[in-house]
Write an enzyme that holds these catalytic residues in place. Sequence first.
Site, short mmCIF file in Angstrom:
data_model
loop_
_atom_site.label_atom_id
_atom_site.label_comp_id
_atom_site.label_asym_id
_atom_site.label_seq_id
_atom_site.Cartn_x
_atom_site.Cartn_y
_atom_site.Cartn_z
N SER A 72 -5.41 2.28 3.89
CA SER A 72 -5.66 1.85 2.49
C SER A 72 -5.58 0.23 2.66
O SER A 72 -6.30 -0.26 1.98
CB SER A 72 -4.40 2.02 1.69
OG SER A 72 -4.20 1.50 0.46
N HIS A 110 6.96 -7.20 -1.81
CA HIS A 110 6.99 -6.44 -0.53
C HIS A 110 7.57 -7.14 0.66
O HIS A 110 7.56 -6.78 1.87
CB HIS A 110 5.36 -6.64 0.10
CG HIS A 110 4.27 -5.90 -0.89
ND1 HIS A 110 4.63 -4.65 -1.54
CD2 HIS A 110 3.27 -6.36 -1.72
CE1 HIS A 110 3.74 -4.14 -2.36
NE2 HIS A 110 2.68 -5.32 -2.28
N LYS A 133 0.83 -1.28 0.00
CA LYS A 133 -0.08 -0.10 0.03
C LYS A 133 0.70 1.06 -0.10
O LYS A 133 0.36 2.41 0.28
CB LYS A 133 -0.95 -0.27 1.36
CG LYS A 133 -1.91 -1.12 1.25
CD LYS A 133 -2.91 -1.20 0.14
CE LYS A 133 -3.28 -2.75 -0.30
NZ LYS A 133 -3.56 -2.78 -1.71
S1 PPS Z 1 -0.25 -3.22 -3.19
O1 PPS Z 1 -1.62 -3.88 -3.43
O2 PPS Z 1 0.31 -3.27 -1.92
O3 PPS Z 1 0.75 -3.41 -4.17
O4 PPS Z 1 -0.78 -1.67 -3.17
P1 PPS Z 1 0.11 -0.30 -3.90
O5 PPS Z 1 0.02 0.01 -5.01
O6 PPS Z 1 1.53 -0.39 -2.95
O7 PPS Z 1 -0.70 0.81 -3.13
C1 PPS Z 1 -2.03 1.14 -3.31
C2 PPS Z 1 -2.32 2.47 -3.13
O8 PPS Z 1 -1.48 3.21 -4.14
C3 PPS Z 1 -2.80 4.14 -4.50
N1 PPS Z 1 -2.38 4.55 -5.86
C4 PPS Z 1 -2.16 5.63 -6.45
N2 PPS Z 1 -2.07 6.90 -5.68
C5 PPS Z 1 -1.77 8.14 -6.44
N3 PPS Z 1 -1.75 7.98 -8.06
C6 PPS Z 1 -1.50 6.91 -8.60
N4 PPS Z 1 -1.34 6.73 -9.95
C7 PPS Z 1 -1.88 5.76 -7.80
N5 PPS Z 1 -2.12 4.27 -8.07
C8 PPS Z 1 -2.48 3.62 -6.99
C9 PPS Z 1 -4.01 3.28 -4.38
O9 PPS Z 1 -5.02 4.01 -4.45
C10 PPS Z 1 -3.71 2.91 -2.90
O10 PPS Z 1 -3.89 3.77 -2.17
P2 PPS Z 1 -5.29 4.32 -1.24
O11 PPS Z 1 -5.12 5.14 -0.13
O12 PPS Z 1 -5.97 2.97 -0.95
O13 PPS Z 1 -6.27 5.15 -2.19
#
Ligand code: PPS
Length: 288
Positions: free
Chosen positions: A133, A103, A53
């Site tokens: 998240s 991760h 996340k």
């Molecule tokens: S995972 O499943 O652990 O790999 O998730 P990960 O990709 O690391 O994190 C998911 C969160 O990143 C947000 N996200 C973004 N934020 C801003 N810009 C872009 N382009 C973007 N893409 C993914 C996603 O919405 C998750 O955060 P939250 O707070 O839940 O919205």
Amino acid sequence: MSRVKVLDAGGDALPMFQHQGQNYPNYAQTDSIVNIHKVPIRDDDIFICGFPKSGTHWVWEVSRMLLAGHQLDDAVEKGVGMMEYAPHDAIQAMSSPRLLNTHFKLSLLPPDIVKKRCKIVYLLRNPKDVAVSYYNFMLKLPYYTYRGKWENFMKYHVLGKFSYGSWFDFVLDWEEEKLKHPELPVLTLHYEDMKENNLRELRKLDRFLGTDRGEGFLSALCEHTSFTGMNQRKARTSSDHGAFPGLYRKGIVGDWKYWFSPEQNEWFDTYYRERMEGSDLNIRFSLS
Ligand code: PPS
């Protein structure tokens, strides 16, 4: 190693896979978790690493387009290069330079990553937004059927009872490993910095990867991989989007303010001070 049901503070169960005292997601096949340290590493492998996340999908999308030199509108998912998820023979079959992601803590990954001085893009996000998240992601995973309440999830998550354990153990392990191996090329990116000024952080990534794409390309890439851009594109193209409906949720800094009660916040801040005492990591919990 075994499949377990981990209860939150209210008795709601989360299915997980337990290996060497650590909980992981309950993937259908778990060989890739168990054998992660055995993945043969190539000199030009590039890694994206961060606690779940922290923005892994975002940085993975940006990085693969920087490497490709053009925008991509395909249905390819980050999972193809996720070391604890993708079948290892599929990872072996990837062409170089491979863009891998995980991760896992560095100390649990193949030692050749350090020996070969592979490039690592290391992601950090403030642990309050990570908790929110993660919670929302767990609620939306159809095959988990988790219905636990936030107040029963948050503390157990922070204390490291769920998948991948504790954010604190993870980031402190990474900081220690970075200090132990100063020769290792690591670019540390903070989710909050990317939200504050994505172009500035993209320039750093472009330099680090040696892709040298130029301002016009980088500006267009910012737009293409913005939260809205990525969310819409994934909804259109991705086969995984149905399986992971909570992945692109809000994409903001500070959503935790709507979730943490004053008491939870106080508990968290005290715990944070205890765990991070002596660490010079600068984590921002809001942009203002
Ligand atoms: S995972 O499943 O652990 O790999 O998730 P990960 O990709 O690391 O994190 C998911 C969160 O990143 C947000 N996200 C973004 N934020 C801003 N810009 C872009 N382009 C973007 N893409 C993914 C996603 O919405 C998750 O955060 P939250 O707070 O839940 O919205």
